[in-house]
Design an enzyme around this catalytic site. Structure first.
Site, mmCIF file in Angstrom:
data_model
loop_
_atom_site.group_PDB
_atom_site.id
_atom_site.type_symbol
_atom_site.label_atom_id
_atom_site.label_comp_id
_atom_site.label_asym_id
_atom_site.label_seq_id
_atom_site.Cartn_x
_atom_site.Cartn_y
_atom_site.Cartn_z
ATOM 1 N N TYR A 101 50.290 36.508 35.597
ATOM 2 C CA TYR A 101 48.958 36.615 36.202
ATOM 3 C C TYR A 101 49.024 36.815 37.715
ATOM 4 C CZ TYR A 101 44.042 36.692 35.291
ATOM 5 O OH TYR A 101 42.770 37.127 35.139
ATOM 6 N N GLU A 157 47.336 44.279 41.710
ATOM 7 C CA GLU A 157 46.025 44.936 41.680
ATOM 8 C C GLU A 157 45.362 44.884 43.053
ATOM 9 O OE1 GLU A 157 45.162 43.414 37.104
ATOM 10 O OE2 GLU A 157 43.956 42.629 38.751
#
Length: 148
Positions: A73, A80
């Site tokens: 994660y 991102e």
């Protein structure tokens, strides 16, 4: 439901709003780390679902499903965020009225900059949500892998 919507919308935005619109990010090493994190997550998730459909519940897949997020994660979400950052104009690290008036930053640039800024609290929300989900499913401290 809200967390699922956040995950799906962030991936759609990254694919269509960043990678598709800014082809140069595809050669950024962060693109590879983002796709790697996404891929590993999905392989584990869909293997878990497939085995459940077959009536099998291997503990190793359950454990991986609720544990690999510790690494994947942050790797995926930070990749991102920094890919979004990579699409911002290089004219000024902090945009202001002057960069707006001189046309250096377009409205879409400000939107992406705001998304970069809110990505971090979103990561925190999603990460703590996954910690809670892990505790619900595996308990506080799963000591060993059980076999099914």
């Amino acid at each position: 439901m809200q967390t699922t919507a956040m995950q799906v919308s962030s991936r759609l935005f990254l694919v269509w709003g960043i990678v598709e619109q800014f082809p140069e990010v595809r050669s950024n090493p962060l693109f590879s780390s983002m796709v790697f994190a996404w891929s590993m997550t999905e392989v584990i998730r869909y293997s878990f679902y497939a085995f459940n459909l077959l009536g099998k519940n291997p503990y190793v897949l359950l454990y991986l499903r609720y544990t690999t997020f510790y690494i994947l994660y942050p790797v995926g979400a930070s990749s991102e965020a920094f890919l979004i950052y990579a699409t911002l104009p290089k004219s000024s690290p902090i945009p202001g009225w002057q960069s707006w008036l001189q046309g250096m930053w377009k409205p879409a640039d400000y939107i992406r900059a705001n998304l970069f800024a809110i990505w971090w609290p979103g990561l925190y929300i999603m990460y703590t949500y996954m910690l809670i989900q892990r505790r619900k499913v595996l308990g506080k401290n799963p000591k060993t892998l059980k076999t099914n």
